[in-house]
Write a protein that holds these residues in place. Structure first.
Motif, mmCIF file in Angstrom:
data_model
loop_
_atom_site.group_PDB
_atom_site.id
_atom_site.type_symbol
_atom_site.label_atom_id
_atom_site.label_comp_id
_atom_site.label_asym_id
_atom_site.label_seq_id
_atom_site.Cartn_x
_atom_site.Cartn_y
_atom_site.Cartn_z
ATOM 1 N N ALA A 252 66.308 41.571 92.251
ATOM 2 C CA ALA A 252 66.846 42.482 91.232
ATOM 3 C C ALA A 252 66.311 42.113 89.851
ATOM 4 C CB ALA A 252 68.366 42.436 91.242
ATOM 5 N N GLY A 253 66.221 40.800 89.572
ATOM 6 C CA GLY A 253 65.707 40.355 88.283
ATOM 7 C C GLY A 253 64.264 40.772 88.060
ATOM 8 N N ILE A 254 63.456 40.688 89.116
ATOM 9 C CA ILE A 254 62.050 41.090 89.012
ATOM 10 C C ILE A 254 61.934 42.583 88.720
ATOM 11 C CG2 ILE A 254 59.912 41.390 90.341
ATOM 12 C CD1 ILE A 254 60.597 38.760 91.773
ATOM 13 N N PHE A 255 62.724 43.399 89.441
ATOM 14 C CA PHE A 255 62.676 44.844 89.225
ATOM 15 C C PHE A 255 63.173 45.218 87.829
ATOM 16 C CE2 PHE A 255 62.328 45.163 93.880
ATOM 17 C CZ PHE A 255 61.346 46.140 93.970
ATOM 18 N N VAL A 256 64.229 44.544 87.349
ATOM 19 C CA VAL A 256 64.741 44.809 86.005
ATOM 20 C C VAL A 256 63.695 44.429 84.954
ATOM 21 C CG1 VAL A 256 66.454 44.105 84.288
ATOM 22 C CG2 VAL A 256 67.176 44.624 86.617
ATOM 23 N N ALA A 257 63.033 43.271 85.146
ATOM 24 C CA ALA A 257 62.004 42.835 84.203
ATOM 25 C C ALA A 257 60.845 43.835 84.147
ATOM 26 C CB ALA A 257 61.491 41.447 84.598
ATOM 27 N N ILE A 258 60.429 44.330 85.328
ATOM 28 C CA ILE A 258 59.342 45.323 85.368
ATOM 29 C C ILE A 258 59.761 46.604 84.661
ATOM 30 C CG2 ILE A 258 57.997 46.814 86.910
ATOM 31 C CD1 ILE A 258 58.013 44.518 88.946
ATOM 32 N N ALA A 259 61.012 47.036 84.904
ATOM 33 C CA ALA A 259 61.526 48.255 84.262
ATOM 34 C C ALA A 259 61.573 48.105 82.745
ATOM 35 C CB ALA A 259 62.913 48.583 84.814
ATOM 36 N N LEU A 260 62.020 46.943 82.269
ATOM 37 C CA LEU A 260 62.092 46.703 80.824
ATOM 38 C C LEU A 260 60.699 46.691 80.200
ATOM 39 C CD1 LEU A 260 64.894 43.971 80.608
ATOM 40 C CD2 LEU A 260 65.059 46.384 79.961
ATOM 41 N N LEU A 261 59.726 46.113 80.901
ATOM 42 C CA LEU A 261 58.352 46.113 80.400
ATOM 43 C C LEU A 261 57.805 47.530 80.298
ATOM 44 C CD1 LEU A 261 56.683 43.069 82.227
ATOM 45 C CD2 LEU A 261 56.999 43.357 79.766
ATOM 46 N N GLN A 262 58.131 48.352 81.291
ATOM 47 C CA GLN A 262 57.666 49.748 81.267
ATOM 48 C C GLN A 262 58.309 50.505 80.101
ATOM 49 O OE1 GLN A 262 58.814 50.748 85.268
ATOM 50 N NE2 GLN A 262 56.755 50.497 86.064
#
Length: 283
Positions: A252-262
């Motif tokens: 979940a942390g990885i997906f949230v980090a990717i979403a925030l970067l986008q």
């Protein structure tokens, strides 16, 4: 009257935002630039594409394009082709759009990032709502690739890696390998691997430095309890679900980090577009 002249400063394109967006796109398009920005670029996206095309060339796909559809399972090279293509296009639009202050490329970059973010969000919601359907599709996907295990070396390596990493065998268990013409237990099967499993299903002996590729031969002729001493008897679907549950916070942390970067990239691009329009409006 004073000889000094007054200078009226109009809107300016933020250099900070401009080069921050360029730096953000280093992820997609790393470049080595001279002072005049004319050095040859080294493209990460192009590297992925090159690896994918090289793999296809080694397998003879480029000389016979129709063979792309011959493989019954999934060809991992597609990952390099698709990911490399997306990274190349996004990196080009973001880097050149920022350096040349091109609003069309910047808008294209932000729209593409927004579309990818929306698709990821939709996929996440659908995966949560339709968990059982996703599980069935995963089972179908694995079984299809079990059938094509010997058809492609890249697919074979991918399946072996998955079975070794998750300590599993087949989609639901070792008997799923009956779907493969080399491992099925029919009397008409002349293969030496009949009633066996790939070596990646075998329980590893810590004392062995070199894998025994014949460790799965005839193992399914044994009783189920006896098999547990030689091979993994749990299916990869269940083991993958267990892995997700055990690593839920990390995933979940990885997906949230990717979403925030986008989202961050979209905001940078839109901010730069606004600055460029403000400067043009003041001309």
């Amino acid at each position: 009257m004073s000889g000094k002249q007054q200078h009226f400063k109009g809107p300016e394109v933020s250099c900070c935002v401009k080069y921050f967006l360029f730096g953000f796109n280093i992820v997609f398009w790393p470049e080595q630039l001279s002072a005049t920005l004319k050095d040859r670029c080294e493209l990460l996206g192009a590297a992925f594409l090159a690896v994918g095309l090289w793999a296809w060339a080694e397998k003879g796909v480029l000389s016979n394009i129709s063979s792309i559809t011959d493989l019954g399972g999934f060809d991992p090279v597609w990952l390099f082709i698709v990911v490399g293509g997306i990274m190349f296009v996004l990196g080009f639009a973001g880097c050149i759009g920022a350096l040349r202050e091109n609003t069309f490329l910047l808008k294209f970059f932000s729209v593409c990032l927004g579309l990818i973010f929306f698709l990821e969000l939709t996929a996440g919601i659908l995966a949560f709502v339709f968990k059982d359907w996703i599980k069935d599709q995963l089972n179908f996907f694995i079984n299809n690739n079990v059938k094509a295990y010997r058809d492609d070396i890249d697919l074979q390596n991918l399946i072996d890696f998955a079975q070794e990493y998750w300590s599993c065998c087949g989609a639901h268990g070792p008997n799923d390998w009956n779907l493969n013409i080399y491992f099925n237990c029919t009397d008409s099967n002349p293969s030496r691997e009949r009633c066996g499993v790939p070596f990646s299903c075998c329980v590893k002996d810590p004392a062995e430095d070199v894998p025994n590729t014949q460790c799965g031969y005839d193992v399914r002729l044994k009783q189920e309890l006896e098999q547990q001493s030689y091979i993994y008897t749990k299916g990869c679907v269940g083991q993958f679900e267990k892995w997700l549950q055990d690593n839920l916070i990390v995933v979940a942390g990885i997906f949230v980090a990717i979403a925030l970067l986008q989202i961050f990239g979209i905001c940078l691009a839109q901010n730069l577009v606004s600055d460029i329009k403000a400067v043009k409006a003041n001309w």
